[in-house]
Design an enzyme around this catalytic site. Structure first.
Site, PDB file in Angstrom:
ATOM      1  N   HIS A  17      29.712   0.425  -7.867  1.00 13.83           N
ATOM      2  CA  HIS A  17      29.872   1.784  -7.308  1.00 13.83           C
ATOM      3  C   HIS A  17      29.031   2.734  -8.277  1.00 13.83           C
ATOM      4  CE1 HIS A  17      31.670   5.140  -5.471  1.00 13.83           C
ATOM      5  NE2 HIS A  17      31.744   5.908  -6.639  1.00 13.83           N
ATOM      6  N   GLU A  18      29.466   2.658  -9.644  1.00 16.27           N
ATOM      7  CA  GLU A  18      28.815   3.643 -10.643  1.00 16.27           C
ATOM      8  C   GLU A  18      27.427   3.391 -10.770  1.00 16.27           C
ATOM      9  OE1 GLU A  18      30.456   6.047 -11.622  1.00 16.27           O
ATOM     10  OE2 GLU A  18      32.337   5.466 -10.639  1.00 16.27           O
TER      11      GLU A  18
ATOM     12  N   HIS B 139      25.303   4.897  -7.958  1.00 21.28           N
ATOM     13  CA  HIS B 139      25.076   6.131  -7.786  1.00 21.28           C
ATOM     14  C   HIS B 139      23.546   6.432  -8.760  1.00 21.28           C
ATOM     15  CE1 HIS B 139      28.270   8.201  -6.263  1.00 21.28           C
ATOM     16  NE2 HIS B 139      29.036   7.696  -7.199  1.00 21.28           N
TER      17      HIS B 139
ATOM     18  N   GLU C 292      29.013   9.439  -1.947  1.00 21.75           N
ATOM     19  CA  GLU C 292      30.169   8.506  -2.695  1.00 21.75           C
ATOM     20  C   GLU C 292      30.082   7.361  -1.557  1.00 21.75           C
ATOM     21  OE1 GLU C 292      32.185   8.214  -4.966  1.00 21.75           O
ATOM     22  OE2 GLU C 292      31.636  10.043  -5.821  1.00 21.75           O
TER      23      GLU C 292
END
Length: 311
Positions: free
Chosen positions: A152-153, A156, A209
């Site tokens: 997820h990070e 980004h 997100e």
């Protein structure tokens, strides 16, 4: 020495999936032909901030975070089991990143762990990642769940969400009249974004997100981590943490988020099955390591999908 070895290992791993040199020069995010399908918001606004400026800013901030942790004796050493665990997971995840952003194959990746009760993690532009021990310890994360957080990070950074937010900060700072004179959203050259776009203070939108959720799950599945762990991860976020915790305040974890992940699970499970060389019909049931999780709460979020989420 161990960090240098990590970079060398990651460089070799990434090179196995790297795109041709000409393709690597393309300064845009990409998408593989298979796997998760993401409805992206391809905004040209981010083009007013050069990628080099964002990467340099991120490198400076990351070094500051590291030096502060060193001064407080909270930066875990290369031989710490938690550090080794996350870097091993990173070695599997990072070769998949070039499928989504060819530039990632040339980033000087770093993965560090900071001892703190804070339940949080981040990956800055250019591949600068840190995970706080509170996240690992409080939620008792499995390797599959850690891979979902890291994916997820990382997503980004791959999607250049920080660049988008920095550009919007510059628009607010400069005013619409100045920006309107920039032909075709030409970038601002050597501008100083330091006062307007601190990497760690940027708040992503609900749409960003969601992109990070789905792309991170795709990356982790390709690396051989069970994407079903994304569901238990966000259930933990919603039931174990208090509403005011840093991670939940910037990473909403309600039923709507889980519903999106579940809707795309059929796209990533085949990637996971292929990665572990197992037929789909023989995949074992996913067993979370935490009993009685319950259902995640409904999160209100922000009405505007594009606006930064409120803390």
């Amino acid at each position: 020495m161990r960090q240098t070895c990590l970079r060398a290992t990651l460089a070799v791993a990434i090179s196995t999936l790297a795109l041709p040199a000409a393709a690597q020069e393309v300064a845009v995010v990409a998408a593989p032909d298979d796997g998760v399908r993401v409805a992206r918001n391809d905004s040209r606004v981010r083009m007013i901030v050069p990628m080099e400026v964002i990467d340099q800013q991120a490198a400076r901030e990351y070094e500051q975070v590291k030096q502060e942790a060193i001064a407080k004796k909270t930066l875990l050493g290369d031989d710490d089991p938690q550090v080794q665990r996350l870097r091993e997971i990173g070695i599997r995840l990072l070769p998949q990143t070039v499928l989504w952003n060819p530039r990632a194959g040339r980033w000087p990746w770093e993965i560090n762990v900071i001892r703190a009760n804070q339940v949080n993690a981040f990956c800055m532009p250019g591949g600068k990642m840190a995970v706080y021990t509170g996240l690992l310890d409080d939620l008792k994360l499995t390797d599959d769940e850690v891979a979902m957080v890291m994916g997820h990070e990382i997503a980004h950074a791959l999607e250049e969400h920080a660049r988008q937010r920095a550009a919007q900060a510059e628009i607010s700072n400069l005013g619409a009249n100045v920006v309107s004179q920039l032909t075709g959203f030409g970038n601002l050259g050597n501008m100083d974004i330091g006062a307007n776009a601190k990497m760690l203070s940027l708040r992503f939108s609900r749409r960003e997100e969601t992109e990070a959720d789905l792309i991170g799950m795709d990356i982790a599945a390709r690396a051989g981590y069970d994407p079903r762990a994304a569901i238990t991860l966000w259930r933990k976020m919603g039931t174990v943490l208090a509403a005011g915790d840093e991670f939940t305040s910037t990473h909403p974890s309600g039923r709507s988020r889980i519903a999106v992940l579940e809707a795309h699970m059929k796209e990533v499970l085949p990637l996971y099955a292929a990665a572990i060389s197992m037929p789909m019909e023989k995949l074992p049931a996913h067993r979370p390591n935490m009993a009685n999780l319950g259902g995640a709460p409904v999160d209100a979020g922000d009405e505007d999908q594009q606006s930064p989420l409120k803390k």
